[in-house]
Design a protein around this motif. Structure first.
Motif, PDB file in Angstrom:
ATOM      1  N   UNK A 188      -1.060  47.577  48.633  1.00 57.06           N
ATOM      2  CA  UNK A 188      -2.565  47.594  49.111  1.00 57.06           C
ATOM      3  C   UNK A 188      -3.261  46.485  48.615  1.00 57.06           C
ATOM      4  N   UNK A 189      -3.369  46.409  47.435  1.00 60.04           N
ATOM      5  CA  UNK A 189      -4.089  45.457  46.634  1.00 60.04           C
ATOM      6  C   UNK A 189      -3.453  44.016  46.781  1.00 60.04           C
ATOM      7  N   UNK A 190      -2.248  43.629  47.523  1.00 56.20           N
ATOM      8  CA  UNK A 190      -1.708  42.420  47.801  1.00 56.20           C
ATOM      9  C   UNK A 190      -1.123  41.877  46.335  1.00 56.20           C
ATOM     10  N   UNK A 191      -0.774  42.636  45.393  1.00 61.22           N
ATOM     11  CA  UNK A 191      -0.121  42.329  44.177  1.00 61.22           C
ATOM     12  C   UNK A 191       1.229  42.257  44.450  1.00 61.22           C
ATOM     13  N   UNK A 192       1.661  43.015  45.446  1.00 61.30           N
ATOM     14  CA  UNK A 192       3.158  43.183  45.434  1.00 61.30           C
ATOM     15  C   UNK A 192       3.527  43.138  47.188  1.00 61.30           C
TER      16      UNK A 192
ATOM     17  N   UNK B  77       4.194  52.776  52.344  1.00 58.17           N
ATOM     18  CA  UNK B  77       2.583  52.175  52.114  1.00 58.17           C
ATOM     19  C   UNK B  77       1.746  52.464  53.434  1.00 58.17           C
ATOM     20  N   UNK B  78       2.476  52.193  54.387  1.00 53.37           N
ATOM     21  CA  UNK B  78       1.867  52.036  55.695  1.00 53.37           C
ATOM     22  C   UNK B  78       1.194  53.518  56.095  1.00 53.37           C
ATOM     23  N   UNK B  79       2.053  54.510  55.601  1.00 55.23           N
ATOM     24  CA  UNK B  79       1.435  55.959  55.590  1.00 55.23           C
ATOM     25  C   UNK B  79       0.153  56.276  54.805  1.00 55.23           C
TER      26      UNK B  79
END
Length: 158
Positions: A28-32, A43-45
């Motif tokens: 969610x934080x775009x770290x991975x 992650x979408x759920x």
């Protein structure tokens, strides 16, 4: 975009058994990036659970959006998401499939989205494309309730 509870030991809403900080939060934080279709589905759920609608659009393949926007996703009312049950997950080269049930309560009624979702990998990144809906499969009366109460289904959400 962080866990609203700010509690690193809180179990991730995706029901992986891992805490949010070490599960879906880095995505969610775009770290991975998601390493598999199942991880992306989880992650979408969790993004639905927390209302992270921009993330849902970013992880949905552009050719399959059909006009869907974060604004449309945010229009209410939103269900009370309970948990994600991954039934099956597979990968073949750059394509993947995840069959799941996403349990929720809407107006105090228990329901689920039961879907076989398709994913593709482009430029090293997994994307949701589309899914086929199925009827929910509810727990049997004496099985544990899906809401996480640890009660039998018949004594809880049935």
């Amino acid at each position: 975009m962080t866990n609203p509870n700010n509690d690193p030991v809180t179990e991730c809403p995706c029901c992986s058994g891992t805490n949010y900080k070490n599960c879906c939060e880095p995505l969610h934080l775009k770290k991975a990036l998601a390493s598999s279709p199942e991880q992306l589905m989880r992650s979408r759920f969790t993004a639905f659970y927390f209302g992270l609608f921009d993330y849902l659009i970013e992880t949905h393949h552009q050719q399959y959006l059909c006009g869907l926007t974060a604004e449309l996703l945010s229009e209410g009312p939103q269900p009370n998401w309970l948990c994600l049950e991954v039934i099956d997950s597979s990968v073949l080269d750059l394509q993947g499939k995840v069959t799941f049930q996403a349990w929720f309560k809407d107006n105090s009624k228990l329901d689920a989205i039961h879907e076989g979702s398709d994913f593709i990998k482009e430029n090293g990144r997994w994307y949701y494309t589309e899914g086929v809906q199925h009827s929910p499969v509810y727990p049997k009366r004496n099985e544990p309730c899906i809401c996480g109460s640890k009660k039998k289904f018949k004594l809880c959400c049935l």
